[in-house]
Write an enzyme that holds these catalytic residues in place. Structure first.
Site, PDB file in Angstrom:
ATOM      1  N   ASP A  98      66.831  67.202  16.610  1.00 38.95           N
ATOM      2  CA  ASP A  98      65.707  67.638  17.427  1.00 38.95           C
ATOM      3  C   ASP A  98      64.506  66.822  16.978  1.00 38.95           C
ATOM      4  O   ASP A  98      64.311  66.618  15.778  1.00 38.95           O
ATOM      5  CB  ASP A  98      65.441  69.127  17.145  1.00 38.95           C
ATOM      6  N   ASP A 200      61.749  67.461  21.797  1.00 37.96           N
ATOM      7  CA  ASP A 200      61.155  68.779  21.986  1.00 37.96           C
ATOM      8  C   ASP A 200      59.860  68.681  22.783  1.00 37.96           C
ATOM      9  O   ASP A 200      59.055  67.764  22.572  1.00 37.96           O
ATOM     10  CB  ASP A 200      60.847  69.378  20.594  1.00 37.96           C
ATOM     11  N   GLU A 259      63.456  67.544  26.576  1.00 37.68           N
ATOM     12  CA  GLU A 259      63.215  68.930  26.990  1.00 37.68           C
ATOM     13  C   GLU A 259      62.004  68.910  27.901  1.00 37.68           C
ATOM     14  O   GLU A 259      60.918  68.465  27.504  1.00 37.68           O
ATOM     15  CB  GLU A 259      62.921  69.841  25.786  1.00 37.68           C
ATOM     16  N   HIS A 325      67.716  78.350  22.700  1.00 36.52           N
ATOM     17  CA  HIS A 325      67.126  79.314  21.768  1.00 36.52           C
ATOM     18  C   HIS A 325      65.789  79.888  22.246  1.00 36.52           C
ATOM     19  O   HIS A 325      65.163  80.667  21.521  1.00 36.52           O
ATOM     20  CB  HIS A 325      66.956  78.636  20.409  1.00 36.52           C
ATOM     21  N   ASP A 326      65.336  79.473  23.425  1.00 40.01           N
ATOM     22  CA  ASP A 326      64.075  80.006  23.979  1.00 40.01           C
ATOM     23  C   ASP A 326      64.318  80.881  25.200  1.00 40.01           C
ATOM     24  O   ASP A 326      63.355  81.379  25.796  1.00 40.01           O
ATOM     25  CB  ASP A 326      63.164  78.858  24.448  1.00 40.01           C
TER      26      ASP A 326
HETATM   27  C1  NOJ Z   1      60.273  74.091  22.547  1.00 39.61           C
HETATM   28  C2  NOJ Z   1      61.235  74.641  21.536  1.00 39.61           C
HETATM   29  O1  NOJ Z   1      62.496  74.743  22.116  1.00 39.61           O
HETATM   30  C3  NOJ Z   1      60.648  75.958  21.074  1.00 39.61           C
HETATM   31  O2  NOJ Z   1      61.559  76.701  20.315  1.00 39.61           O
HETATM   32  C4  NOJ Z   1      59.400  75.663  20.305  1.00 39.61           C
HETATM   33  O3  NOJ Z   1      58.774  76.868  19.934  1.00 39.61           O
HETATM   34  C5  NOJ Z   1      58.430  74.844  21.139  1.00 39.61           C
HETATM   35  N1  NOJ Z   1      59.056  73.780  21.854  1.00 39.61           N
HETATM   36  C6  NOJ Z   1      57.372  74.238  20.266  1.00 39.61           C
HETATM   37  O4  NOJ Z   1      57.918  73.214  19.490  1.00 39.61           O
END
Ligand code: NOJ
Length: 527
Positions: A98, A200, A259, A325-326
């Site tokens: 990542d 990210d 992402e 994970h979000d």
């Molecule tokens: C996206 C990530 O997937 C998330 O988990 C994170 O909190 C934010 N970006 C900030 O890096």
């Protein structure tokens, strides 16, 4: 497209904290991942992506990096990481790290110096602004982590910008030195043997420093009350992404995935995917989050996918994801049968899909009690409350689901006694068996990786149907969105897989009847 990535079947996202704890401290670690590589080989994925394992104060579970060139002791050592890189390669897998591009931790040496010394060479690595004339923040932006996007620094005498938490100051990507530093970090890991990166939060690396349009003045503290076309997706964003992708071309087999969440206010969301797909289709691709963001509606999906595949760059390996994970887990979002049907779609669409750990056994969100919560993001931001999808991987029905010998950092979902890897390994109708079957047919049939998507009319409004084809190979996929059986106009052929029944490949007649929420893959007979 580099040769190795071109043949890639699927990527598997490991959330290291929750994957496997090898040293009994309740937190997953790198040696734990090494232990589980045979499982991943057996599953049939061929690349893994690790959420961040860099040195970090862990305010945002590692997405706040204080040193990009070391490993956080929570997860192991640099030697462990080297061992993991070697072990993944030995197992025939690739490894993706990542890369937190938009911001660092406020404990990063750069920020420590930048915030205490106006003349530091690192000052301009971050975004500093004076207050508006009325003393308020430089812009009206709201952070995705909740609260304002600007925090006043006493020692610096200015506001600094953070698209996420105050502990995650945004880097100033307009500064060429920052871009060079970040590209050098990519090289550092590529030189150590990693095969690529997940970038990210790529959307906020470029901005236009103006107030956002207010949509809902009654709730000024909510992220959703504003249009977001200034705080992200700035005019230079694609150029900066290209610079990162360019680094991949310096290596024989490197690849990156961005992402990026398309904007809900943009009338042409597919246009955003399209633009990203052209960054450098040989070495980069965007994630596509439509699979979980679109409503449960056959024609909405059919329409979106037809347009998407028509407009994206030829050959680009977009990565469909059912979650991460979000995000609320797919089973919790739509139900288990529906999740199985979507897995069939995800793993038959052209590109390089990403599976989030636990998805393959049908893990669902767990309502983590207040006292055990870990996510520091606040309500009001665009994200937050992400513990439910981050609970430990359920390996078995033993204590702590076989994840750890100790109480894990987040509680295990109470359904682990029945939803776990050990149990599903031997059940022919389990979710795990379905994933293995899908990954095997994906691996055996190149058409699923680089075939052409074309819409098919199933003569039934409850069904999303498409074909992926390549030369004389052709596969048809039908997904029933209804809880009732549905007759479809399908060809005679080999039924390769069903999301409902454990089937061996066998021939079927034309005009199949789909069971409720059933998805099937039919290989057309060659003429
Ligand atoms: C996206 C990530 O997937 C998330 O988990 C994170 O909190 C934010 N970006 C900030 O890096």
């Amino acid at each position: 497209m580099t040769k190795m990535w071109a043949n890639s079947t699927a990527l598997y996202q490991i959330y290291p904290r929750s994957f496997m704890d090898s040293n009994g401290d309740g937190v997953g670690d790198i040696p734990g991942i090494i232990e589980k590589l045979p499982y991943l080989q057996g599953l049939g994925v061929d690349a893994i992506w690790l959420s961040p394992v860099y040195a970090s104060p862990q305010v945002d579970c590692g997405y706040d990096v204080s040193d990009y060139r070391t490993i956080d002791p929570l997860f192991g050592t640099l030697a462990d990481m080297d061992a993991l890189i070697a072990a993944t390669h030995k197992s025939g897998l690739k490894i993706v790290m990542d890369f937190v591009a938009n911001h660092t931790s406020n404990q990063h040496e750069w920020f420590k110096q930048a915030s205490t010394d106006r003349h530091s060479p690192y000052r301009d690595y971050y975004v500093w602004r004076d207050a508006k004339l009325d003393g308020s923040e430089p812009t009206n932006w709201i952070s995705l982590a909740g609260g304002k996007s600007w925090t006043w620094s006493e020692s610096a005498g200015q506001y600094y910008l953070h698209s996420f938490m105050p502990e995650q100051p945004d880097l100033n990507w307009d500064n060429p030195k920052v871009r060079q530093e970040m590209c050098d970090i990519l090289r550092f890991w590529l030189d150590r043997g990693v095969d690529g990166f997940r970038i990210d939060a790529a959307w906020p690396i470029a901005k236009s420093y103006e107030d956002e349009v207010v949509l809902d003045a009654k709730h000024p503290a909510d992220y959703g009350s504003y249009v977001h076309d200034k705080c992200k997706n700035g005019p230079k964003m694609i150029a900066y992404m290209k610079e990162m992708a360019q680094v991949m071309t310096e290596y024989t087999d490197a690849f990156m995935i961005f992402e990026y969440y398309t904007d809900e206010h943009n009338k042409d969301e597919v246009g955003e995917y399209q633009e990203l797909s052209y960054i450098n289709p040989l070495v980069s691709a965007p994630f596509v989050f439509d699979m979980f963001r679109l409503p449960w509606h056959a024609s909405a999906r059919a329409k979106r996918m037809a347009e998407l595949y028509q407009r994206i760059a030829p050959g680009v390996r977009i990565s469909h994801a059912l979650g991460n994970h979000d995000q609320t887990r797919i089973v919790s979002r739509f139900g288990e049968s529906q999740a199985r049907a979507l897995a069939v779609a995800q793993l038959t669409l052209p590109g390089m899909p990403t599976i989030y750990n636990g998805e393959e056994i049908g893990m669902s969100d767990y309502a983590v009690p207040k006292s055990a919560r870990q996510d520091n993001f606040q309500a009001g931001g665009g994200m937050g409350g992400r513990d439910p999808e981050r609970t430990p991987m359920q390996w078995s029905d033993e204590a702590h689901a076989g994840f750890s010998t100790q109480q894990p950092w987040l509680p295990v979902n109470v359904d682990y006694k029945t939803v776990n890897v050990a149990q599903q390994q031997h059940e022919p109708e389990s979710m795990l068996a379905l994933y293995r079957q899908l990954l095997q047919i994906r691996r055996n049939n190149k058409v699923f990786r680089d075939g052409t998507y074309s819409p098919v009319d199933p003569k039934n409004g409850y069904v999303w149907a498409y074909q992926v084809s390549n030369g004389d190979e052709s596969m048809s996929v039908y997904v029933n969105f209804a809880d009732q059986p549905q007759k479809i106009a399908s060809p005679a052929g080999q039924l390769l897989v069903s999301s409902v029944f454990a089937v061996e490949s066998h021939s079927i007649e034309a005009n199949y009847t789909l069971a409720p929420y059933e998805a099937v893959v039919i290989q057309k007979e060659k003429l």
